[in-house]
Design a protein around this motif. Structure first.
Motif, mmCIF file in Angstrom:
data_model
loop_
_atom_site.group_PDB
_atom_site.id
_atom_site.type_symbol
_atom_site.label_atom_id
_atom_site.label_comp_id
_atom_site.label_asym_id
_atom_site.label_seq_id
_atom_site.Cartn_x
_atom_site.Cartn_y
_atom_site.Cartn_z
ATOM 1 N N ILE A 34 0.810 -1.232 0.000
ATOM 2 C CA ILE A 34 0.000 0.000 0.000
ATOM 3 C C ILE A 34 0.841 1.278 0.000
ATOM 4 N N PRO A 35 1.907 1.387 0.808
ATOM 5 C CA PRO A 35 2.680 2.644 0.757
ATOM 6 C C PRO A 35 3.233 2.962 -0.643
ATOM 7 N N ILE A 36 3.765 1.965 -1.329
ATOM 8 C CA ILE A 36 4.305 2.231 -2.672
ATOM 9 C C ILE A 36 3.182 2.438 -3.678
ATOM 10 N N ILE A 37 2.067 1.738 -3.495
ATOM 11 C CA ILE A 37 0.921 1.931 -4.390
ATOM 12 C C ILE A 37 0.408 3.357 -4.273
ATOM 13 N N LYS A 38 0.336 3.886 -3.059
ATOM 14 C CA LYS A 38 -0.141 5.263 -2.873
ATOM 15 C C LYS A 38 0.806 6.276 -3.519
ATOM 16 N N GLN A 39 2.112 5.983 -3.504
ATOM 17 C CA GLN A 39 3.055 6.874 -4.186
ATOM 18 C C GLN A 39 2.846 6.835 -5.695
ATOM 19 N N ILE A 40 2.609 5.648 -6.214
ATOM 20 C CA ILE A 40 2.403 5.500 -7.661
ATOM 21 C C ILE A 40 1.121 6.196 -8.094
ATOM 22 N N THR A 41 0.048 6.013 -7.309
ATOM 23 C CA THR A 41 -1.252 6.516 -7.743
ATOM 24 C C THR A 41 -1.491 7.985 -7.391
ATOM 25 N N ARG A 42 -0.687 8.547 -6.539
ATOM 26 C CA ARG A 42 -0.811 9.958 -6.156
ATOM 27 C C ARG A 42 -2.121 10.247 -5.428
ATOM 28 N N GLU A 43 -2.171 11.369 -4.771
ATOM 29 C CA GLU A 43 -3.352 11.761 -3.999
ATOM 30 C C GLU A 43 -4.544 12.097 -4.878
ATOM 31 N N SER A 44 -4.299 12.485 -6.105
ATOM 32 C CA SER A 44 -5.402 12.883 -6.985
ATOM 33 C C SER A 44 -6.209 11.691 -7.497
ATOM 34 N N ILE A 45 -5.724 10.480 -7.267
ATOM 35 C CA ILE A 45 -6.422 9.272 -7.718
ATOM 36 C C ILE A 45 -6.987 8.548 -6.509
ATOM 37 N N ASP A 46 -8.267 8.244 -6.581
ATOM 38 C CA ASP A 46 -8.934 7.484 -5.521
ATOM 39 C C ASP A 46 -8.587 6.007 -5.725
ATOM 40 N N PHE A 47 -7.889 5.421 -4.752
ATOM 41 C CA PHE A 47 -7.463 4.028 -4.845
ATOM 42 C C PHE A 47 -8.106 3.222 -3.738
ATOM 43 N N HIS A 48 -8.650 2.050 -4.092
ATOM 44 C CA HIS A 48 -9.191 1.185 -3.048
ATOM 45 C C HIS A 48 -9.094 -0.286 -3.442
ATOM 46 N N ILE A 49 -9.108 -1.118 -2.398
ATOM 47 C CA ILE A 49 -9.034 -2.570 -2.556
ATOM 48 C C ILE A 49 -10.331 -3.163 -2.020
ATOM 49 N N GLU A 50 -10.942 -4.017 -2.810
ATOM 50 C CA GLU A 50 -12.133 -4.747 -2.388
ATOM 51 C C GLU A 50 -11.744 -6.217 -2.290
ATOM 52 N N CYS A 51 -11.972 -6.817 -1.141
ATOM 53 C CA CYS A 51 -11.578 -8.200 -0.939
ATOM 54 C C CYS A 51 -12.702 -8.952 -0.241
ATOM 55 N N THR A 52 -13.176 -10.040 -0.862
ATOM 56 C CA THR A 52 -14.249 -10.816 -0.257
ATOM 57 C C THR A 52 -13.723 -11.980 0.575
ATOM 58 N N ASP A 53 -12.449 -12.320 0.405
ATOM 59 C CA ASP A 53 -11.840 -13.423 1.161
ATOM 60 C C ASP A 53 -10.390 -13.042 1.422
ATOM 61 N N PHE A 54 -10.021 -12.881 2.684
ATOM 62 C CA PHE A 54 -8.690 -12.390 3.032
ATOM 63 C C PHE A 54 -7.640 -13.487 3.114
ATOM 64 N N ASN A 55 -8.017 -14.739 2.891
ATOM 65 C CA ASN A 55 -7.081 -15.846 3.063
ATOM 66 C C ASN A 55 -6.912 -16.659 1.778
ATOM 67 N N LEU A 56 -6.841 -15.990 0.633
ATOM 68 C CA LEU A 56 -6.648 -16.686 -0.634
ATOM 69 C C LEU A 56 -5.161 -16.698 -0.988
ATOM 70 N N HIS A 57 -4.645 -17.894 -1.224
ATOM 71 C CA HIS A 57 -3.235 -18.077 -1.562
ATOM 72 C C HIS A 57 -3.092 -18.575 -2.996
ATOM 73 N N ILE A 58 -2.046 -18.104 -3.659
ATOM 74 C CA ILE A 58 -1.700 -18.623 -4.972
ATOM 75 C C ILE A 58 -0.236 -19.048 -4.939
ATOM 76 N N HIS A 59 0.139 -19.880 -5.878
ATOM 77 C CA HIS A 59 1.515 -20.381 -5.957
ATOM 78 C C HIS A 59 2.233 -19.570 -7.040
ATOM 79 N N ILE A 60 3.121 -18.657 -6.604
ATOM 80 C CA ILE A 60 3.762 -17.729 -7.542
ATOM 81 C C ILE A 60 5.045 -17.193 -6.917
ATOM 82 N N ASP A 61 5.942 -16.696 -7.743
ATOM 83 C CA ASP A 61 7.121 -16.001 -7.246
ATOM 84 C C ASP A 61 6.654 -14.624 -6.755
ATOM 85 N N GLN A 62 6.866 -14.329 -5.480
ATOM 86 C CA GLN A 62 6.328 -13.096 -4.898
ATOM 87 C C GLN A 62 6.887 -11.846 -5.574
ATOM 88 N N GLN A 63 8.173 -11.831 -5.870
ATOM 89 C CA GLN A 63 8.767 -10.657 -6.517
ATOM 90 C C GLN A 63 8.169 -10.440 -7.903
#
Length: 184
Positions: A34-63
């Motif tokens: 979130i801190p880096i996302i807010k820098q990318i999107t700037r204050e002039s852009i309304d940014f939000h995350i909608e999540c219906t399930d907080f415990n979803l995992h995928i198998h991927i390289d995190q980086q």
């Protein structure tokens, strides 16, 4: 066509040395970003995350996953900068999707930007294709490569009022086992 295939293989190979897939919680990664996302999107852009399930995992390289998300968010921000729409919104929606006998994580990134003209939508994932004056044309092809390495799919729906990129990833075993535990 052979050049496109070769370029994809080179892009994939260049990342394969450090490719370390593991089970990751998508919501947790987004919260950390979130801190880096807010820098990318700037204050002039309304940014939000909608999540219906907080415990979803995928198998991927995190980086890889983080880089792909940042690339998509930068593209969304740039589309908003080029847009004449009144609203400036970027949203990320995370949810579980059931298809036949399999469970997937759906991650959608939507923006209210200028959209992608229909005539070029089929080309956006091609290596070296860009609409940006200083773009390399490697961003979306890299994102597609990351998604495919995780056995996922990516698609785009776009209009002059904005775009939505949808990525579907198979759920990792840790997500599936938590569902079984809840259902027992």
């Amino acid at each position: 066509e052979r050049g496109k295939v070769l370029t994809r293989k080179l892009l994939s190979f260049s990342r394969s040395e450090s490719f370390v897939p593991k089970s990751v919680c998508v919501h947790d990664i987004l919260q950390e970003m979130i801190p880096i996302i807010k820098q990318i999107t700037r204050e002039s852009i309304d940014f939000h995350i909608e999540c219906t399930d907080f415990n979803l995992h995928i198998h991927i390289d995190q980086q890889d996953f983080e880089n792909a998300l940042l690339n998509l968010l930068i593209n969304a921000r740039d589309a908003i900068d080029e847009s004449s729409n009144n609203e400036s919104i970027i949203s990320i929606a995370i949810q579980r999707v059931e298809q036949q006998t399999e469970s997937f994580l759906s991650l959608e990134i939507s923006d209210t930007g200028c959209g992608i003209p229909k005539a070029i939508q089929s080309k956006v994932f091609e290596p070296f294709f860009t609409t940006k004056p200083k773009g390399t044309g490697l961003g979306l092809s890299m994102v597609q490569s990351v998604v495919e390495r995780a056995h996922g799919t990516i698609s785009i729906i776009s209009a002059p009022t904005g775009s939505t990129i949808t990525m579907l990833f198979p759920l990792a075993e840790s997500s599936k086992s938590s569902i079984k535990a809840l259902g027992s």
